[in-house]
Design a protein around this motif. Structure first.
Motif, PDB file in Angstrom:
ATOM      1  N   ARG A 112       0.830  -1.212   0.000  1.00  0.00           N
ATOM      2  CA  ARG A 112       0.000   0.000   0.000  1.00  0.00           C
ATOM      3  C   ARG A 112       0.863   1.260   0.000  1.00  0.00           C
ATOM      4  O   ARG A 112       0.563   2.232  -0.694  1.00  0.00           O
ATOM      5  N   THR A 116       1.016   4.155  -2.922  1.00  0.00           N
ATOM      6  CA  THR A 116       0.851   5.583  -2.596  1.00  0.00           C
ATOM      7  C   THR A 116       1.989   6.415  -3.176  1.00  0.00           C
ATOM      8  O   THR A 116       1.757   7.476  -3.776  1.00  0.00           O
ATOM      9  N   ASN A 198      -9.872   1.758  10.460  1.00  0.00           N
ATOM     10  CA  ASN A 198      -9.833   2.067   9.034  1.00  0.00           C
ATOM     11  C   ASN A 198      -9.525   3.545   8.794  1.00  0.00           C
ATOM     12  O   ASN A 198      -8.811   3.895   7.851  1.00  0.00           O
ATOM     13  N   TRP A 202      -6.363   5.056   6.738  1.00  0.00           N
ATOM     14  CA  TRP A 202      -6.561   6.052   5.664  1.00  0.00           C
ATOM     15  C   TRP A 202      -5.683   7.282   5.897  1.00  0.00           C
ATOM     16  O   TRP A 202      -5.013   7.760   4.973  1.00  0.00           O
ATOM     17  N   SER A 206      -2.338   8.356   3.439  1.00  0.00           N
ATOM     18  CA  SER A 206      -2.638   9.430   2.483  1.00  0.00           C
ATOM     19  C   SER A 206      -2.097  10.811   2.860  1.00  0.00           C
ATOM     20  O   SER A 206      -1.902  11.641   1.964  1.00  0.00           O
ATOM     21  N   LEU A 341      -9.035   8.343  -3.524  1.00  0.00           N
ATOM     22  CA  LEU A 341      -8.835   6.965  -3.968  1.00  0.00           C
ATOM     23  C   LEU A 341      -8.474   6.033  -2.806  1.00  0.00           C
ATOM     24  O   LEU A 341      -8.965   4.894  -2.760  1.00  0.00           O
ATOM     25  N   THR A 342      -7.641   6.490  -1.870  1.00  0.00           N
ATOM     26  CA  THR A 342      -7.294   5.637  -0.722  1.00  0.00           C
ATOM     27  C   THR A 342      -8.497   5.427   0.191  1.00  0.00           C
ATOM     28  O   THR A 342      -8.650   4.361   0.785  1.00  0.00           O
ATOM     29  N   TYR A 343      -9.371   6.413   0.300  1.00  0.00           N
ATOM     30  CA  TYR A 343     -10.577   6.261   1.118  1.00  0.00           C
ATOM     31  C   TYR A 343     -11.501   5.181   0.535  1.00  0.00           C
ATOM     32  O   TYR A 343     -11.970   4.295   1.245  1.00  0.00           O
ATOM     33  N   PHE A 344     -11.726   5.251  -0.744  1.00  0.00           N
ATOM     34  CA  PHE A 344     -12.649   4.291  -1.377  1.00  0.00           C
ATOM     35  C   PHE A 344     -12.037   2.910  -1.564  1.00  0.00           C
ATOM     36  O   PHE A 344     -12.735   1.960  -1.934  1.00  0.00           O
ATOM     37  N   SER A 345     -10.719   2.804  -1.305  1.00  0.00           N
ATOM     38  CA  SER A 345     -10.078   1.496  -1.413  1.00  0.00           C
ATOM     39  C   SER A 345      -9.991   0.778  -0.069  1.00  0.00           C
ATOM     40  O   SER A 345      -9.465  -0.335   0.011  1.00  0.00           O
TER      41      SER A 345
END
Length: 346
Positions: A112, A116, A198, A202, A206, A341-345
């Motif tokens: 991850r 990023t 979570n 995040w 990010s 994008l990192t939030y929705f992943s």
């Protein structure tokens, strides 16, 4: 045939020159120390406490340069702070990296973190090219966004041979953008449909700097903060391979341009060594107390702030207005895309 006599300075002149050099060195270092301390004082004030002492010190240095001009008589000491102290601070920064925890967490976190970093560098550089932004400043911001903010910019700057003013501008921009995003995170957290762990992941994957991560994750509790810092430290660990990749790129670029010599950034080896010392010697056997480690961390921050002061004195506001606006737009867009994008992943 005439012979040219070699004229050597007299002992008195040599002593005077050496004394002048020593005065410039000591007073110049002292000057950066004073501004750095003022930066810490400013950073403790409400409102400014979010952007931190680095950005405050750079701001003070920029203001001083515009009002009083560059203090040429102190140049030797100022350059010592901006170059030598910077490298020493990066070496000590390695103590913050706990490799044992990162290795135990395994492949997913590293994957991850890698994604990023690649996303931040590629996307920001594409946007920067589209905006016709300054290349070196944009590259510094892309690495800072992907890895660990000001520390990453400071580590990469000597490798890509960035100008001092570019390094200072990069640190100032990333401090500003990271602070704004971390505050936004804390404001929207109560309205998000994710749990503390979570949310912590995040934040850590990010946001830009460790300080920004701590600021944004703290309201969600200790578990969220622990997950956030772990995710962030994984990205800090990846600073090592990124630096070596940039070294190879610069070496290849140097050969193309016909440069005869490539300067190896030995401070990076020091960073790696201190990471192992902190993780496997100090951390495992508790040879050093937490208070001493905290004092070392404060000393590291002070040296890094002094070095940023030296860099900030090289900034011209006219150049800042013309050079920084496009990279600033590029980092804002990239940071927004990265956060989304990192939030929705998750």
């Amino acid at each position: 045939m005439e012979q040219k006599a070699l004229i050597t300075p007299s002992p008195n002149k040599q002593k005077k020159a050496a004394k002048k050099l020593n005065v410039s060195l000591i007073y110049g270092i002292g000057f950066t120390l004073i501004i750095a301390v003022l930066g810490f004082i400013l950073a403790a004030l409400p409102g400014l406490n979010h952007i931190g002492p680095l950005a405050c010190a750079i701001l003070l240095a920029v203001v001083y340069r515009q009002v009083f001009g560059y203090p040429k008589k102190l140049r030797t000491g100022i350059q010592f702070s901006s170059k030598k102290l910077l490298r020493f601070a990066i070496i000590l920064y390695g103590l913050k990296l706990n490799m044992i925890v990162i290795f135990h967490q395994g492949f997913p976190l590293l994957l991850r973190g890698t994604i990023t970093i690649i996303f931040s560098i590629v996307v920001l550089m594409i946007i920067a090219k589209w905006l016709k932004a300054d290349f070196n400043l944009s590259l510094l911001l892309s690495v800072g966004t992907g890895i660990c903010g000001a520390a990453a910019i400071a580590a990469v700057s000597p490798i890509i041979k960035a100008k001092d003013e570019d390094t200072a501008m990069g640190v100032g921009i990333i401090a500003l953008v990271g602070t704004v995003f971390s505050i936004i995170y804390t404001l929207i957290y109560p309205f998000l449909s994710i749990g503390p762990m979570n949310y912590g992941n995040w934040v850590g994957i990010s946001l830009h700097e460790i300080g920004h991560v701590a600021l944004a994750a703290a309201p969600a509790g200790q578990d969220a903060l622990a997950h956030a810092l772990l995710a962030k430290l994984t990205r800090v660990f990846l600073l090592i391979p990124v630096c070596f990749i940039l070294m190879l790129w610069m070496k290849k670029k140097g050969k193309i341009e016909g440069e005869a010599r490539f300067e190896f950034p030995w401070f990076l080896i020091g960073f790696i060594v201190m990471s192992f010392v902190g993780s496997y010697i100090i951390g495992n056997k508790v040879l050093v107390s937490q208070k001493v480690m905290s004092d070392i961390a404060d000393f590291t921050s002070l040296m890094l702030t002094m070095s940023m002061t030296g860099l900030g004195l090289n900034i011209s506001l006219k150049e800042l207005r013309t050079k920084a606006i496009r990279p600033l737009i590029a980092i804002i867009i990239t940071s927004f895309l990265l956060s989304s994008l990192t939030y929705f992943s998750l």
